[in-house]
Design a protein around this motif. Sequence first.
Motif, PDB file in Angstrom:
ATOM      1  N   ASN A  49      28.383 -26.197  10.622  1.00 55.67           N
ATOM      2  CA  ASN A  49      29.289 -25.768  12.173  1.00 55.67           C
ATOM      3  C   ASN A  49      30.624 -25.763  11.869  1.00 55.67           C
ATOM      4  OD1 ASN A  49      26.859 -24.482  12.563  1.00 55.67           O
ATOM      5  ND2 ASN A  49      26.509 -26.634  13.907  1.00 55.67           N
ATOM      6  N   THR A  50      31.358 -24.383  12.289  1.00 52.22           N
ATOM      7  CA  THR A  50      32.936 -23.913  11.970  1.00 52.22           C
ATOM      8  C   THR A  50      33.210 -23.783  13.324  1.00 52.22           C
ATOM      9  OG1 THR A  50      32.718 -23.229   9.737  1.00 52.22           O
ATOM     10  CG2 THR A  50      34.687 -23.211  11.355  1.00 52.22           C
ATOM     11  N   LEU A  51      33.944 -24.841  14.111  1.00 49.63           N
ATOM     12  CA  LEU A  51      34.615 -24.604  15.464  1.00 49.63           C
ATOM     13  C   LEU A  51      36.398 -24.169  15.464  1.00 49.63           C
ATOM     14  CD1 LEU A  51      32.975 -27.506  16.867  1.00 49.63           C
ATOM     15  CD2 LEU A  51      31.830 -25.699  16.776  1.00 49.63           C
ATOM     16  N   TYR A  52      36.455 -23.361  16.662  1.00 55.53           N
ATOM     17  CA  TYR A  52      37.865 -23.025  16.281  1.00 55.53           C
ATOM     18  C   TYR A  52      38.446 -23.525  17.623  1.00 55.53           C
ATOM     19  CZ  TYR A  52      36.877 -20.389  12.468  1.00 55.53           C
ATOM     20  OH  TYR A  52      36.391 -19.772  10.222  1.00 55.53           O
ATOM     21  N   VAL A  53      39.240 -24.082  17.739  1.00 55.86           N
ATOM     22  CA  VAL A  53      40.162 -24.937  18.972  1.00 55.86           C
ATOM     23  C   VAL A  53      41.622 -24.865  18.972  1.00 55.86           C
ATOM     24  CG1 VAL A  53      38.030 -27.162  19.236  1.00 55.86           C
ATOM     25  CG2 VAL A  53      40.557 -27.137  17.390  1.00 55.86           C
ATOM     26  N   ASP A  54      41.630 -24.444  19.934  1.00 55.59           N
ATOM     27  CA  ASP A  54      44.069 -24.408  20.105  1.00 55.59           C
ATOM     28  C   ASP A  54      44.722 -25.660  20.116  1.00 55.59           C
ATOM     29  OD1 ASP A  54      43.699 -25.240  22.633  1.00 55.59           O
ATOM     30  OD2 ASP A  54      43.570 -23.689  23.736  1.00 55.59           O
ATOM     31  N   GLN A  55      45.335 -25.960  20.679  1.00 59.38           N
ATOM     32  CA  GLN A  55      46.194 -26.753  19.915  1.00 59.38           C
ATOM     33  C   GLN A  55      45.752 -28.142  21.627  1.00 59.38           C
ATOM     34  OE1 GLN A  55      47.586 -23.984  20.416  1.00 59.38           O
ATOM     35  NE2 GLN A  55      49.205 -23.891  22.147  1.00 59.38           N
ATOM     36  N   ASN A  56      44.952 -27.609  22.357  1.00 60.98           N
ATOM     37  CA  ASN A  56      44.766 -28.030  23.573  1.00 60.98           C
ATOM     38  C   ASN A  56      43.542 -28.882  23.505  1.00 60.98           C
ATOM     39  OD1 ASN A  56      47.680 -27.709  25.185  1.00 60.98           O
ATOM     40  ND2 ASN A  56      46.627 -25.512  25.419  1.00 60.98           N
ATOM     41  N   GLY A  57      42.081 -28.691  21.674  1.00 63.75           N
ATOM     42  CA  GLY A  57      40.963 -28.596  22.124  1.00 63.75           C
ATOM     43  C   GLY A  57      40.066 -27.815  22.373  1.00 63.75           C
ATOM     44  N   ASN A  58      40.545 -26.694  23.217  1.00 69.35           N
ATOM     45  CA  ASN A  58      39.660 -25.322  23.650  1.00 69.35           C
ATOM     46  C   ASN A  58      39.134 -25.143  22.781  1.00 69.35           C
ATOM     47  OD1 ASN A  58      40.741 -25.937  26.215  1.00 69.35           O
ATOM     48  ND2 ASN A  58      42.602 -24.760  26.412  1.00 69.35           N
ATOM     49  N   LEU A  59      37.985 -25.002  23.217  1.00 67.03           N
ATOM     50  CA  LEU A  59      36.803 -23.954  21.999  1.00 67.03           C
ATOM     51  C   LEU A  59      37.082 -23.069  22.284  1.00 67.03           C
ATOM     52  CD1 LEU A  59      34.361 -23.809  20.363  1.00 67.03           C
ATOM     53  CD2 LEU A  59      33.450 -23.478  22.189  1.00 67.03           C
ATOM     54  N   LEU A  60      38.123 -22.045  20.665  1.00 67.12           N
ATOM     55  CA  LEU A  60      38.156 -20.952  20.639  1.00 67.12           C
ATOM     56  C   LEU A  60      37.023 -20.061  20.384  1.00 67.12           C
ATOM     57  CD1 LEU A  60      41.486 -21.193  19.442  1.00 67.12           C
ATOM     58  CD2 LEU A  60      40.822 -20.721  21.986  1.00 67.12           C
ATOM     59  N   LYS A  61      36.415 -20.121  18.940  1.00 71.97           N
ATOM     60  CA  LYS A  61      35.240 -19.875  18.317  1.00 71.97           C
ATOM     61  C   LYS A  61      33.704 -20.927  17.252  1.00 71.97           C
ATOM     62  CE  LYS A  61      36.506 -15.416  16.431  1.00 71.97           C
ATOM     63  NZ  LYS A  61      36.713 -13.859  15.645  1.00 71.97           N
ATOM     64  N   ALA A  62      33.139 -19.656  17.747  1.00 72.58           N
ATOM     65  CA  ALA A  62      32.337 -20.822  17.022  1.00 72.58           C
ATOM     66  C   ALA A  62      30.964 -20.316  17.223  1.00 72.58           C
ATOM     67  CB  ALA A  62      32.031 -22.559  17.743  1.00 72.58           C
ATOM     68  N   ASP A  63      29.782 -19.955  15.663  1.00 70.68           N
ATOM     69  CA  ASP A  63      28.573 -19.184  15.884  1.00 70.68           C
ATOM     70  C   ASP A  63      28.251 -18.375  16.935  1.00 70.68           C
ATOM     71  OD1 ASP A  63      28.485 -20.991  13.826  1.00 70.68           O
ATOM     72  OD2 ASP A  63      27.579 -23.281  15.179  1.00 70.68           O
ATOM     73  N   GLY A  64      28.787 -17.429  17.529  1.00 70.55           N
ATOM     74  CA  GLY A  64      28.908 -16.865  18.073  1.00 70.55           C
ATOM     75  C   GLY A  64      29.090 -15.978  19.657  1.00 70.55           C
ATOM     76  N   ILE A  65      29.917 -17.372  19.753  1.00 68.79           N
ATOM     77  CA  ILE A  65      30.556 -17.834  21.034  1.00 68.79           C
ATOM     78  C   ILE A  65      32.670 -17.552  20.594  1.00 68.79           C
ATOM     79  CG2 ILE A  65      31.673 -19.672  22.517  1.00 68.79           C
ATOM     80  CD1 ILE A  65      28.773 -20.872  21.571  1.00 68.79           C
ATOM     81  N   GLU A  66      32.212 -17.065  21.554  1.00 69.37           N
ATOM     82  CA  GLU A  66      34.279 -16.977  21.084  1.00 69.37           C
ATOM     83  C   GLU A  66      35.164 -17.074  23.030  1.00 69.37           C
ATOM     84  OE1 GLU A  66      37.476 -13.064  19.975  1.00 69.37           O
ATOM     85  OE2 GLU A  66      35.691 -12.556  20.340  1.00 69.37           O
ATOM     86  N   ALA A  67      35.931 -17.726  23.128  1.00 68.30           N
ATOM     87  CA  ALA A  67      36.537 -17.762  24.227  1.00 68.30           C
ATOM     88  C   ALA A  67      37.374 -17.528  24.948  1.00 68.30           C
ATOM     89  CB  ALA A  67      36.413 -19.695  24.621  1.00 68.30           C
ATOM     90  N   PHE A  68      37.813 -17.257  26.013  1.00 70.94           N
ATOM     91  CA  PHE A  68      39.855 -16.865  26.509  1.00 70.94           C
ATOM     92  C   PHE A  68      39.781 -17.642  27.921  1.00 70.94           C
ATOM     93  CE2 PHE A  68      37.198 -13.415  24.829  1.00 70.94           C
ATOM     94  CZ  PHE A  68      38.331 -12.823  23.806  1.00 70.94           C
ATOM     95  N   TYR A  69      40.734 -18.373  28.213  1.00 76.82           N
ATOM     96  CA  TYR A  69      41.433 -18.870  28.711  1.00 76.82           C
ATOM     97  C   TYR A  69      42.210 -18.187  29.799  1.00 76.82           C
ATOM     98  CZ  TYR A  69      38.953 -22.352  26.278  1.00 76.82           C
ATOM     99  OH  TYR A  69      37.335 -22.648  25.581  1.00 76.82           O
ATOM    100  N   ASP A  70      42.987 -19.283  30.946  1.00 79.33           N
ATOM    101  CA  ASP A  70      43.504 -18.766  31.784  1.00 79.33           C
ATOM    102  C   ASP A  70      45.265 -19.350  31.378  1.00 79.33           C
ATOM    103  OD1 ASP A  70      43.826 -20.763  33.098  1.00 79.33           O
ATOM    104  OD2 ASP A  70      42.986 -19.753  35.110  1.00 79.33           O
ATOM    105  N   GLU A  71      45.982 -19.612  31.776  1.00 80.47           N
ATOM    106  CA  GLU A  71      48.117 -19.788  31.604  1.00 80.47           C
ATOM    107  C   GLU A  71      47.790 -20.843  32.227  1.00 80.47           C
ATOM    108  OE1 GLU A  71      47.873 -18.195  35.673  1.00 80.47           O
ATOM    109  OE2 GLU A  71      47.463 -16.965  34.006  1.00 80.47           O
ATOM    110  N   ARG A  72      46.287 -21.529  33.027  1.00 76.52           N
ATOM    111  CA  ARG A  72      46.365 -23.283  33.533  1.00 76.52           C
ATOM    112  C   ARG A  72      45.017 -24.001  32.592  1.00 76.52           C
ATOM    113  NH1 ARG A  72      44.505 -22.241  39.420  1.00 76.52           N
ATOM    114  NH2 ARG A  72      43.380 -20.558  38.113  1.00 76.52           N
TER     115      ARG A  72
END
Length: 141
Positions: free
Chosen positions: A12-35
């Motif tokens: 599985n390939t996981l895409y995370v941002d510089q803060n370790g938040n999941l962005l994309k993986a296996d049919g999942i896409e996540a979005f975050y607020d400024e906090r």
Amino acid sequence: MDSSGFENVTTNTLYVDQNGNLLKADGIEAFYDERGNMIKVINNGNVTEVSYDNMKGAFVNVETPQWALYYVMQVGNFYRVNNPIEVKGYPVEMNTEILVQREFTYNNHGFPVGFIQKTTESDGSVLVDGFFIDYLMLYHD
């Protein structure tokens, strides 16, 4: 069987941002607020939208990366920074909307110690239940 001796190995390939938040993986896409709160998740077409309070989340001091809490452990995904007071779900297979509203109570340190949850289905049915959180204090030198 692969070279390590395991059968049915999946990568599985996981895409995370510089803060370790999941962005994309296996049919999942996540979005975050400024906090850093996860405010929207699309999981194989199922959409979840979340609103938060401004109080400390139950897992705010947990050092496990957010992607592991959500993707691997499936816990704490909405309690990392603040507490989810409203969750709207749009399950594709049900062609409906589910609304979850939470009213939290807090201890004298500002952490949630419980909440009353009201879940409303699109057919008007309502389920009300309560949850309590107990914290263990760990001390080390």
